[in-house]
Every structure is written in C-alpha cells, then in structure tokens.
Write a protein that holds these residues in place. Structure first.
Motif, PDB file in Angstrom:
ATOM      1  N   PRO A 131       0.822  -1.219   0.000  1.00 19.34           N
ATOM      2  CA  PRO A 131       0.000   0.000   0.000  1.00 19.34           C
ATOM      3  C   PRO A 131       0.856   1.270   0.000  1.00 19.34           C
ATOM      4  O   PRO A 131       1.986   1.264   0.480  1.00 19.34           O
ATOM      5  N   GLN A 132       0.295   2.341  -0.552  1.00 23.43           N
ATOM      6  CA  GLN A 132       1.009   3.614  -0.520  1.00 23.43           C
ATOM      7  C   GLN A 132       0.853   4.313   0.819  1.00 23.43           C
ATOM      8  O   GLN A 132       1.732   5.048   1.257  1.00 23.43           O
ATOM      9  N   ILE A 133      -0.283   4.088   1.492  1.00 29.20           N
ATOM     10  CA  ILE A 133      -0.412   4.534   2.879  1.00 29.20           C
ATOM     11  C   ILE A 133       0.055   3.360   3.732  1.00 29.20           C
ATOM     12  O   ILE A 133      -0.544   2.279   3.711  1.00 29.20           O
ATOM     13  N   GLU A 134       1.156   3.561   4.427  1.00 32.20           N
ATOM     14  CA  GLU A 134       1.827   2.442   5.085  1.00 32.20           C
ATOM     15  C   GLU A 134       1.860   2.674   6.588  1.00 32.20           C
ATOM     16  O   GLU A 134       1.820   3.826   7.058  1.00 32.20           O
ATOM     17  N   SER A 135       1.914   1.583   7.340  1.00 31.14           N
ATOM     18  CA  SER A 135       2.023   1.760   8.790  1.00 31.14           C
ATOM     19  C   SER A 135       3.450   2.171   9.120  1.00 31.14           C
ATOM     20  O   SER A 135       4.400   1.886   8.380  1.00 31.14           O
ATOM     21  N   ALA A 142      10.317  -2.062  10.985  1.00 27.97           N
ATOM     22  CA  ALA A 142      10.667  -3.374  10.432  1.00 27.97           C
ATOM     23  C   ALA A 142      11.924  -3.274   9.579  1.00 27.97           C
ATOM     24  O   ALA A 142      12.617  -4.268   9.356  1.00 27.97           O
ATOM     25  N   LEU A 143      12.228  -2.070   9.124  1.00 31.78           N
ATOM     26  CA  LEU A 143      13.414  -1.866   8.286  1.00 31.78           C
ATOM     27  C   LEU A 143      14.593  -1.360   9.114  1.00 31.78           C
ATOM     28  O   LEU A 143      15.551  -0.803   8.579  1.00 31.78           O
ATOM     29  N   ASN A 144      14.480  -1.572  10.433  1.00 27.52           N
ATOM     30  CA  ASN A 144      15.588  -1.236  11.323  1.00 27.52           C
ATOM     31  C   ASN A 144      15.875   0.271  11.353  1.00 27.52           C
ATOM     32  O   ASN A 144      17.017   0.679  11.536  1.00 27.52           O
ATOM     33  N   ILE A 145      14.846   1.055  11.094  1.00 24.21           N
ATOM     34  CA  ILE A 145      15.030   2.508  11.189  1.00 24.21           C
ATOM     35  C   ILE A 145      14.563   2.935  12.584  1.00 24.21           C
ATOM     36  O   ILE A 145      13.370   2.911  12.883  1.00 24.21           O
ATOM     37  N   ALA A 146      15.540   3.277  13.409  1.00 20.16           N
ATOM     38  CA  ALA A 146      15.249   3.632  14.799  1.00 20.16           C
ATOM     39  C   ALA A 146      14.434   4.921  14.853  1.00 20.16           C
ATOM     40  O   ALA A 146      14.493   5.729  13.931  1.00 20.16           O
ATOM     41  N   PRO A 147      13.676   5.103  15.926  1.00 22.76           N
ATOM     42  CA  PRO A 147      12.824   6.302  16.031  1.00 22.76           C
ATOM     43  C   PRO A 147      13.593   7.613  15.882  1.00 22.76           C
ATOM     44  O   PRO A 147      13.048   8.600  15.406  1.00 22.76           O
ATOM     45  N   GLU A 148      14.867   7.602  16.234  1.00 23.69           N
ATOM     46  CA  GLU A 148      15.614   8.880  16.152  1.00 23.69           C
ATOM     47  C   GLU A 148      16.298   9.071  14.800  1.00 23.69           C
ATOM     48  O   GLU A 148      16.980  10.069  14.565  1.00 23.69           O
ATOM     49  N   HIS A 149      16.086   8.130  13.869  1.00 25.20           N
ATOM     50  CA  HIS A 149      16.734   8.250  12.553  1.00 25.20           C
ATOM     51  C   HIS A 149      16.200   9.479  11.798  1.00 25.20           C
ATOM     52  O   HIS A 149      15.007   9.753  11.830  1.00 25.20           O
ATOM     53  N   PRO A 150      17.100  10.216  11.128  1.00 25.27           N
ATOM     54  CA  PRO A 150      16.673  11.458  10.459  1.00 25.27           C
ATOM     55  C   PRO A 150      15.549  11.259   9.431  1.00 25.27           C
ATOM     56  O   PRO A 150      14.741  12.158   9.217  1.00 25.27           O
ATOM     57  N   ALA A 151      15.455  10.072   8.819  1.00 20.73           N
ATOM     58  CA  ALA A 151      14.400   9.823   7.819  1.00 20.73           C
ATOM     59  C   ALA A 151      13.023   9.955   8.442  1.00 20.73           C
ATOM     60  O   ALA A 151      12.025  10.143   7.742  1.00 20.73           O
ATOM     61  N   ARG A 152      12.966   9.829   9.752  1.00 27.32           N
ATOM     62  CA  ARG A 152      11.666   9.913  10.420  1.00 27.32           C
ATOM     63  C   ARG A 152      11.242  11.363  10.654  1.00 27.32           C
ATOM     64  O   ARG A 152      10.124  11.613  11.083  1.00 27.32           O
ATOM     65  N   PRO A 179       9.270  -1.017   2.411  1.00 23.91           N
ATOM     66  CA  PRO A 179       8.305  -1.803   3.194  1.00 23.91           C
ATOM     67  C   PRO A 179       7.749  -3.012   2.436  1.00 23.91           C
ATOM     68  O   PRO A 179       7.337  -3.993   3.064  1.00 23.91           O
ATOM     69  N   VAL A 180       7.762  -2.954   1.109  1.00 26.05           N
ATOM     70  CA  VAL A 180       7.259  -4.109   0.345  1.00 26.05           C
ATOM     71  C   VAL A 180       8.203  -5.316   0.502  1.00 26.05           C
ATOM     72  O   VAL A 180       7.773  -6.463   0.398  1.00 26.05           O
ATOM     73  N   ALA A 190      11.263 -17.616   2.286  1.00 30.37           N
ATOM     74  CA  ALA A 190      12.487 -17.725   1.477  1.00 30.37           C
ATOM     75  C   ALA A 190      12.516 -19.104   0.819  1.00 30.37           C
ATOM     76  O   ALA A 190      11.929 -20.033   1.362  1.00 30.37           O
ATOM     77  N   PRO A 191      13.188 -19.268  -0.315  1.00 28.42           N
ATOM     78  CA  PRO A 191      13.853 -18.216  -1.097  1.00 28.42           C
ATOM     79  C   PRO A 191      12.833 -17.302  -1.775  1.00 28.42           C
ATOM     80  O   PRO A 191      11.684 -17.700  -1.980  1.00 28.42           O
ATOM     81  N   ILE A 192      13.296 -16.109  -2.132  1.00 29.99           N
ATOM     82  CA  ILE A 192      12.373 -15.143  -2.738  1.00 29.99           C
ATOM     83  C   ILE A 192      13.131 -14.253  -3.715  1.00 29.99           C
ATOM     84  O   ILE A 192      14.332 -13.981  -3.519  1.00 29.99           O
ATOM     85  N   ARG A 193      12.447 -13.854  -4.751  1.00 33.66           N
ATOM     86  CA  ARG A 193      13.052 -12.984  -5.753  1.00 33.66           C
ATOM     87  C   ARG A 193      11.931 -12.097  -6.282  1.00 33.66           C
ATOM     88  O   ARG A 193      11.119 -12.539  -7.099  1.00 33.66           O
ATOM     89  N   VAL A 194      11.855 -10.865  -5.790  1.00 34.94           N
ATOM     90  CA  VAL A 194      10.766  -9.977  -6.206  1.00 34.94           C
ATOM     91  C   VAL A 194      11.282  -8.586  -6.545  1.00 34.94           C
ATOM     92  O   VAL A 194      12.326  -8.153  -6.050  1.00 34.94           O
ATOM     93  N   ILE A 195      10.519  -7.900  -7.373  1.00 32.43           N
ATOM     94  CA  ILE A 195      10.687  -6.455  -7.510  1.00 32.43           C
ATOM     95  C   ILE A 195       9.349  -5.822  -7.122  1.00 32.43           C
ATOM     96  O   ILE A 195       8.302  -6.468  -7.206  1.00 32.43           O
ATOM     97  N   ALA A 196       9.427  -4.562  -6.674  1.00 32.24           N
ATOM     98  CA  ALA A 196       8.211  -3.865  -6.255  1.00 32.24           C
ATOM     99  C   ALA A 196       8.253  -2.435  -6.773  1.00 32.24           C
ATOM    100  O   ALA A 196       8.829  -1.559  -6.142  1.00 32.24           O
ATOM    101  N   PRO A 197       7.698  -2.207  -7.959  1.00 34.28           N
ATOM    102  CA  PRO A 197       7.651  -0.835  -8.474  1.00 34.28           C
ATOM    103  C   PRO A 197       6.460  -0.096  -7.876  1.00 34.28           C
ATOM    104  O   PRO A 197       5.431  -0.715  -7.611  1.00 34.28           O
TER     105      PRO A 197
END
Ligand code: PHE
Length: 360
Positions: A131-135, A142-152, A179-180, A190-197
């Motif tokens: 989804p484009q609106i994501e949790s 889930a992507l290991n981005i800590a709450p204090e990471h600048p991307a947030r 997130p995809v 696994a195993p897995i091989r995907v692209i997500a445009p």
C-alpha cells in the motif's frame, strides 16, 4: 384511325420526355388509367357496330400494348438512372487507409515500469505490491530505522491524521518501496526474488525532486546470495534497460539502516551540449541504493537470518526514465501537460520487452 395515330404520337412523345418516375406515372394515368384516354376509347368499343369494332378493336389493343411497353421501358430506364446516381453519390473507396483517431499515450513512467518489469522477469523476479499509505512499522521499524533516525523527521515524511486522543503512531505515505520487502517476505518466505515498483512520497520539491516519485525495490534472498550477484544483476539490468553494450557502474560505500554492508550505485554518463549519454563520459549519476539485507530486516520478515541471506536495492524510476528518454525536468512528468504527454508519451502498441525502445 387517325385519332389512334394522334394518341400514339402524343403519348410516345410524353413518355420519351418524362423526366422522372412521377412524371411518367401521370402519363400512364392519363393514357391507361381507369379514366385514361385510351381506356375510355376501349370502353366505347362496346357501343360500336360490329364492323367498326373489327378494325377499331385490334388497333386500340395494339396501341394499348405499345404504350404499355413504352411506359415499362421508360420506367426501367429512369430507375437505372436513379440507381446510377446513387451509386455515384454513395461511392466509397474501401481500399483507403483508415482515418487516424487521436488516442491517449502511455506515460513514460508507465512505459519504463513495464520495461523494467520485463527485464527483471527475465531474470526470475516476480512483481510484489504494497500500500502507498503504510504503517509506521512497515515503513520504518521493520526496516531497522530507529525512532531517532533522520528519515523519520517531519520534513521528509508525510504523516496521516490520527483522531485526537489516539496515541498510536500515525500512518505515513510510504517514503520508499522498502516496506514491500517486509510484506513480500511475510507473504512468500524464502527463497524469494521480487521487484516492487510503485509510488513513494517525500516532502521535497525542486528540479530533480517532486513530493511524489517512483521507485522499484528489488529483493533476492537465498542460501548463498552475495554482493557479487547484486553487482551482476544491476549491471545486467542497466545494459538491457539502456540498450548499451557496456555500462559502468560505481559502487560507493554508504549506509542504510536496512542493509549491511550498503552501497550507493552511480552510472557513468556524460552531459554534452545538453545531450545526456549513458555509459561514457566523465560524469556519474546516482541511480540507486543497495546492500545485503540486514539480519534484523530478515527477522522482521519472518525469515531466519542464520539460514538465509540476500540483497536488496531501491532504484529511482523517474531518474532512469529521464536518462533513457532524455527528459530534462522531473516536474514535467506530473504536470499533465497534454503537449508534453503527446511528445514524450508512447503509443499503446509500443510493447515493452527485453529490447523495448529499439523501435523508436
Ligand atoms: N530505500 C532506500 C531509499 O529510498 C533505497 C534502498 C533500498 C537502499 C534497498 C538499500 C536497499 O533511498
């Protein structure tokens, strides 16, 4: 007998000069209709003496059939003329090529998405979606981005609304397609091989940034996947996508919370006289981020990091579309200017394939 000769002359003449079927019909009525001149004469035969009738009878009958035949012949002639006029007026050249009808065009972004999907499909990647609106969890935790990471920080991310008093973290417009990765790992293991445009969103706006843009995520997990396969996959993709024999990619050590090690990848290019060329020149253009999937990310996706490993990458679709098709300003992509769309758009039959674009 003279009367008969007179009638004959008169009606033959009228029949010959009747200009159309209606005029001819009035001639017929005047001569052979119920009260027509010839019909009346024939009715008078009964009152004639036997002798007179013997000459008048055949003469009148002869006149009647002669006029009748003349009427029929003229009628056929007039009908032919009508048909010929119609054939001439309604003439149609069925061998002419069809008239072109203006049709919409395929947006360069859609075209490029189709092209890269075809190229990665050929390498065994299937397409995953999210989804484009994501949790908050999928886009960051889930992507290991800590709450204090600048991307947030607020200036990067669009946050959705929460009702007053609802203290759960707000949903976000996904800031990347990563997130995809998590969703696909959860769904397929696994195993897995995907692209997500797909579409992603960041608060940014200038000649090379728009608040909405496009990425394609790639993810390959197996027992022994390494950076070497990442490099080969990306080089192979660029060769096919840009349709050049040799592409030179530069891997720069970088950092992403969700990959370890991480590398940003630049492609060799040149800007000469406003013309952009791929694969040669002195310039480098950053096109993607990549790396080996972080063990914590595998775990978040439900995959055991002691058994599996793999690579991931995130590639800017708009960037590579600009590069391939020589489109100078990113913002024009999303302005819906019909003249721009007609110029840069693709015909709907421009089928993307491994050699897409070669026919242009
Ligand atoms: N998600 C990163 C970005 O948007 C790109 C990336 C994807 C980097 C996957 C590494 C692995 O910049």
């Amino acid at each position: 007998m003279e009367a008969i000769a007179g009638l004959r002359g008169k009606y033959l003449e009228q029949i010959a000069s009747a200009a159309d079927i209606e005029a001819l019909e009035s001639v017929r009525l005047a001569a052979l209709g119920k009260k027509g001149e010839i019909s009346l004469l024939m009715r008078e035969l009964g009152q004639m003496g036997a002798e007179a009738r013997q000459t008048a009878g055949p003469a009148l009958n002869g006149l009647k059939s002669e006029i009748d035949a003349a009427l029929k012949a003229r009628r056929a002639g007039l009908e032919d003329a009508v048909l010929n006029a119609r054939l001439k007026a309604e003439w149609l050249d069925v061998t002419l090529p069809g008239r072109p009808r203006p049709m919409g065009t395929i947006h360069p972004i859609s075209q490029v998405m189709d092209e890269l999907t075809a190229i990665f499909a050929d390498m065994g990647f299937s397409v995953a979606e999210g989804p484009q609106i994501e949790s908050d969890w999928y886009n960051f935790d889930a992507l290991n981005i800590a709450p204090e990471h600048p991307a947030r920080q607020e200036h990067d991310t669009f946050f959705m609304h929460r009702a007053p008093g609802d203290n759960r973290p707000p949903h976000v417009l996904r800031t990347h397609t990563s997130p995809v990765q998590i969703r696909a790992m959860q769904a397929q293991g696994a195993p897995i091989r995907v692209i997500a445009p797909g579409r992603v969103y960041r608060m940014d706006m200038d000649q090379t940034h728009t608040p909405m843009f496009h990425q394609v995520e790639g993810l390959a997990i197996d027992r022994d996947i390494s950076m070497a396969q990442l490099k080969w996959t990306l080089e192979e993709f660029c060769r096919a996508f840009f349709e050049v024999e040799e592409v030179e990619l530069r891997f720069r050590a970088s950092h992403f919370p969700f990959t370890e090690p991480s590398a940003e990848v630049d492609i060799r290019c040149s800007w000469e006289g406003g013309q952009l060329k791929i694969g040669e020149g002195k310039d480098w253009l950053e096109i993607l981020g990549s790396g080996m999937v972080h063990p914590k990310v595998l775990q978040a996706g439900g995959i055991d990091p002691s058994q599996w490993q793999g690579f991931a990458f995130g590639l800017g679709i708009d960037r590579i579309a600009m590069l391939k098709y020589g489109i100078p300003d990113l913002r024009a992509f999303f302005e819906s200017d019909l003249r721009w769309l007609r110029h840069y758009g693709f015909a709907s039959l421009d089928q993307p394939g491994l050699a897409a674009g070669l026919s242009r």
